[in-house]
Design a protein around this motif. Sequence first.
Motif, PDB file in Angstrom:
ATOM      1  N   ASP A  77     -14.568  -0.421 -14.645  1.00  0.00           N
ATOM      2  CA  ASP A  77     -13.668  -0.856 -13.572  1.00  0.00           C
ATOM      3  C   ASP A  77     -12.237  -0.407 -13.840  1.00  0.00           C
ATOM      4  OD1 ASP A  77     -15.670  -2.089 -12.165  1.00  0.00           O
ATOM      5  OD2 ASP A  77     -15.311  -4.075 -13.032  1.00  0.00           O
ATOM      6  N   ILE A  78     -11.550  -0.006 -12.774  1.00  0.00           N
ATOM      7  CA  ILE A  78     -10.119   0.312 -12.823  1.00  0.00           C
ATOM      8  C   ILE A  78      -9.416  -0.637 -11.849  1.00  0.00           C
ATOM      9  CG2 ILE A  78      -8.340   2.072 -12.535  1.00  0.00           C
ATOM     10  CD1 ILE A  78     -10.499   4.190 -12.860  1.00  0.00           C
ATOM     11  N   THR A  79      -8.556  -1.480 -12.366  1.00  0.00           N
ATOM     12  CA  THR A  79      -7.847  -2.452 -11.532  1.00  0.00           C
ATOM     13  C   THR A  79      -6.556  -1.824 -10.999  1.00  0.00           C
ATOM     14  OG1 THR A  79      -8.734  -4.286 -12.838  1.00  0.00           O
ATOM     15  CG2 THR A  79      -6.832  -4.751 -11.440  1.00  0.00           C
ATOM     16  N   VAL A  80      -6.415  -1.810  -9.687  1.00  0.00           N
ATOM     17  CA  VAL A  80      -5.240  -1.226  -9.030  1.00  0.00           C
ATOM     18  C   VAL A  80      -4.445  -2.355  -8.378  1.00  0.00           C
ATOM     19  CG1 VAL A  80      -4.417   0.317  -7.222  1.00  0.00           C
ATOM     20  CG2 VAL A  80      -6.376   0.978  -8.635  1.00  0.00           C
ATOM     21  N   THR A  81      -3.173  -2.446  -8.737  1.00  0.00           N
ATOM     22  CA  THR A  81      -2.318  -3.517  -8.233  1.00  0.00           C
ATOM     23  C   THR A  81      -0.979  -2.941  -7.799  1.00  0.00           C
ATOM     24  OG1 THR A  81      -3.326  -4.989  -9.879  1.00  0.00           O
ATOM     25  CG2 THR A  81      -1.361  -5.800  -8.743  1.00  0.00           C
ATOM     26  N   ALA A  82      -0.482  -3.428  -6.665  1.00  0.00           N
ATOM     27  CA  ALA A  82       0.860  -3.053  -6.200  1.00  0.00           C
ATOM     28  C   ALA A  82       1.881  -3.898  -6.948  1.00  0.00           C
ATOM     29  CB  ALA A  82       0.990  -3.259  -4.698  1.00  0.00           C
ATOM     30  N   ASN A  83       2.847  -3.250  -7.548  1.00  0.00           N
ATOM     31  CA  ASN A  83       3.843  -3.926  -8.383  1.00  0.00           C
ATOM     32  C   ASN A  83       4.944  -4.526  -7.530  1.00  0.00           C
ATOM     33  OD1 ASN A  83       5.253  -4.807 -10.602  1.00  0.00           O
ATOM     34  ND2 ASN A  83       6.218  -2.833 -10.994  1.00  0.00           N
ATOM     35  N   GLN A  84       5.265  -5.786  -7.803  1.00  0.00           N
ATOM     36  CA  GLN A  84       6.391  -6.405  -7.110  1.00  0.00           C
ATOM     37  C   GLN A  84       7.696  -5.893  -7.707  1.00  0.00           C
ATOM     38  OE1 GLN A  84       6.356 -10.564  -6.254  1.00  0.00           O
ATOM     39  NE2 GLN A  84       4.150 -10.763  -6.579  1.00  0.00           N
ATOM     40  N   GLY A  85       8.658  -5.659  -6.858  1.00  0.00           N
ATOM     41  CA  GLY A  85       9.952  -5.169  -7.327  1.00  0.00           C
ATOM     42  C   GLY A  85      10.958  -5.131  -6.199  1.00  0.00           C
ATOM     43  N   ILE A  86      12.185  -4.769  -6.543  1.00  0.00           N
ATOM     44  CA  ILE A  86      13.220  -4.679  -5.525  1.00  0.00           C
ATOM     45  C   ILE A  86      12.898  -3.531  -4.577  1.00  0.00           C
ATOM     46  CG2 ILE A  86      14.955  -5.652  -7.065  1.00  0.00           C
ATOM     47  CD1 ILE A  86      16.027  -2.857  -7.526  1.00  0.00           C
ATOM     48  N   PRO A  87      13.444  -3.551  -3.357  1.00  0.00           N
ATOM     49  CA  PRO A  87      13.119  -2.489  -2.391  1.00  0.00           C
ATOM     50  C   PRO A  87      13.499  -1.111  -2.899  1.00  0.00           C
ATOM     51  CG  PRO A  87      14.243  -4.322  -1.313  1.00  0.00           C
ATOM     52  CD  PRO A  87      14.345  -4.568  -2.784  1.00  0.00           C
ATOM     53  N   ILE A  88      12.826  -0.113  -2.358  1.00  0.00           N
ATOM     54  CA  ILE A  88      13.101   1.292  -2.668  1.00  0.00           C
ATOM     55  C   ILE A  88      13.561   1.966  -1.386  1.00  0.00           C
ATOM     56  CG2 ILE A  88      12.094   3.481  -3.414  1.00  0.00           C
ATOM     57  CD1 ILE A  88      10.146   1.870  -5.121  1.00  0.00           C
ATOM     58  N   ILE A  89      14.688   2.677  -1.457  1.00  0.00           N
ATOM     59  CA  ILE A  89      15.223   3.397  -0.302  1.00  0.00           C
ATOM     60  C   ILE A  89      14.845   4.867  -0.439  1.00  0.00           C
ATOM     61  CG2 ILE A  89      17.302   4.046   0.954  1.00  0.00           C
ATOM     62  CD1 ILE A  89      18.614   1.482   0.021  1.00  0.00           C
ATOM     63  N   VAL A  90      14.251   5.406   0.616  1.00  0.00           N
ATOM     64  CA  VAL A  90      13.812   6.799   0.609  1.00  0.00           C
ATOM     65  C   VAL A  90      15.041   7.709   0.534  1.00  0.00           C
ATOM     66  CG1 VAL A  90      12.589   8.588   1.894  1.00  0.00           C
ATOM     67  CG2 VAL A  90      11.782   6.217   1.960  1.00  0.00           C
ATOM     68  N   PRO A  91      15.075   8.675  -0.404  1.00  0.00           N
ATOM     69  CA  PRO A  91      16.230   9.579  -0.521  1.00  0.00           C
ATOM     70  C   PRO A  91      16.508  10.319   0.789  1.00  0.00           C
ATOM     71  CG  PRO A  91      14.776   9.806  -2.413  1.00  0.00           C
ATOM     72  CD  PRO A  91      14.053   8.941  -1.423  1.00  0.00           C
ATOM     73  N   THR A  92      17.769  10.449   1.122  1.00  0.00           N
ATOM     74  CA  THR A  92      18.161  11.113   2.362  1.00  0.00           C
ATOM     75  C   THR A  92      19.586  11.646   2.217  1.00  0.00           C
ATOM     76  OG1 THR A  92      18.359  10.836   4.759  1.00  0.00           O
ATOM     77  CG2 THR A  92      19.068   8.994   3.385  1.00  0.00           C
ATOM     78  N   THR A  93      20.114  12.297   3.264  1.00  0.00           N
ATOM     79  CA  THR A  93      21.491  12.813   3.245  1.00  0.00           C
ATOM     80  C   THR A  93      22.464  11.644   3.292  1.00  0.00           C
ATOM     81  OG1 THR A  93      20.780  14.800   4.411  1.00  0.00           O
ATOM     82  CG2 THR A  93      23.140  14.286   4.431  1.00  0.00           C
TER      83      THR A  93
END
Length: 525
Positions: free
Chosen positions: A332-348
């Motif tokens: 088995d491979i356990t996959v979990t989404a990590n809680q954390g502060i928001p991430i802003i997508v890089p842009t101009t």
Amino acid sequence: MSKNNTLKKHKNFLFRDGDYTWLEAKAGCQTLNMELAVLSTTIDHNDAVNYLYSNNFNPNGIWIGLYSDLDNNASQFIWINGVPVMSLDWTVNEPNDEQIRNQSTCVRMKPSSQYALDDVKCTDTSPYLCTEGSAPSVYTTQSSISLPIRTVILLECPYFSLWNITNVQWQRKTSQETVILDHLKDFSMYGGGTITNSSLIITSLDVNNDGLYRCFVENKFGLGRGEDITVTTNPEGAAPLVYITQSNVLLPVRTKIVLECPYYSLGNITDVHWQRKTSNETVILDHSKDTNLYNGGTICNTSLIINSLDLNNEGIYRCFVGNEFGLGSGEDITVTANQGIPIIVPTTTFYDVNVSATITLTCDAYGYPSISNQYWTRSLGGSTVILKTSSMYLDITNASLSDSSNYTCYVENAVGSKKLVYSVYVNEAESLCPCVCDSIANQNLSHYSFDELKIILAPVTDKLRQTLSVDTSTLSSAIYKRTCMQDDRPSSKRIGYCGIGFLCSVFSTLLLIDITSFKCFGTFK
């Protein structure tokens, strides 16, 4: 309480009084040829408590060798010698590491709570408890292997030790005997099994290799041993052997994940599929239907690709590989989404525009937990003004010079916040040269033919021709064709003199030849 050298030693424990951080305590034990106390069993914990009680030690807290690793999972605690954490006796409302975000925590025994455990910042200071060094911890990733004869087999022997390894050996047990393998003598049958390569390689499986294999790893404090691995020969063939290189995957949402599925098979592969299990259901993934969610998981590419991790992808994944002899299964491979502060997508984030331009600032963000608030601010005269809320876009229409400023996007969720600063500079538009054809510019010329346009535009083109025409006789190129330029450089003068001398010598030679010929002709007459 300041640092001092007060040592209280027991046959298994040593207490050092003073103020030490957790890392200082760990290093202090190692300098004494010991390790920060590992109390992985109830017996170990009770022995430590009895030792502390009998010596009347009663500080605020005592460091032990237990900590959480921020790089892996801040809520999962680890003993420093690699021994698995089974059960822990925590004080009330502990552990409470969620109150100490973005850093690892370390554990100490709390005498005021019957020596139960309490997690605090690793930079806090306390006395510490050492124990005698421990033998290596040996892990077993395989339990049984059944493969055809002449197959090359790798028996893994992963281990953890705080101290240098002094010996590695493998044992093979059958119904008749138990032998220690010597790869130097049996190099034709075995490889590896050394300090530099603890894994054992069976170079060509046959019935003489069948048996129970066990790995032993030794340091100066003792011998660690793994579990038995059963090796049998399958004369008819075997299902694929599936290896697992990952056990837990913890990453932020929207991350692309590759779950690997390496395998070994002597026969051709006929099937590859992945299974995902949650608390509600167990499903077989169909990459042909779920192309937006998954890729891979085929005979050509056994690895499963999760295109963008989110809460819907969490679960326990397992890879299956089949051939004509059967179906092999990975772990088995356990996959979990990590809680954390928001991430802003890089842009101009830098804009340099002219007056009257229209700008759209984009602040695309994501996170787990989901975004709870998003707003824009602007720096204005030393103060900050909130411009817009609950939007990822900020429009600046018909920009003016007063719109030049720094604009900031703030994104928040339950864990924390993130911001991104945009710099906008509005320039005054440059004036262009006046057009000489204003009257024509206002006319609709689309219905005229090319010849008619030539006649209509003739006054304009003639004026442009007169304006742009140049008297070529006044150009420097024309003047220099008729004028010798003086060059006062010494090198130029020497070259000129040499040229004059050369020309004079040529003419003198020709003249001399003519004079000689003339004399000869006169003599002949």
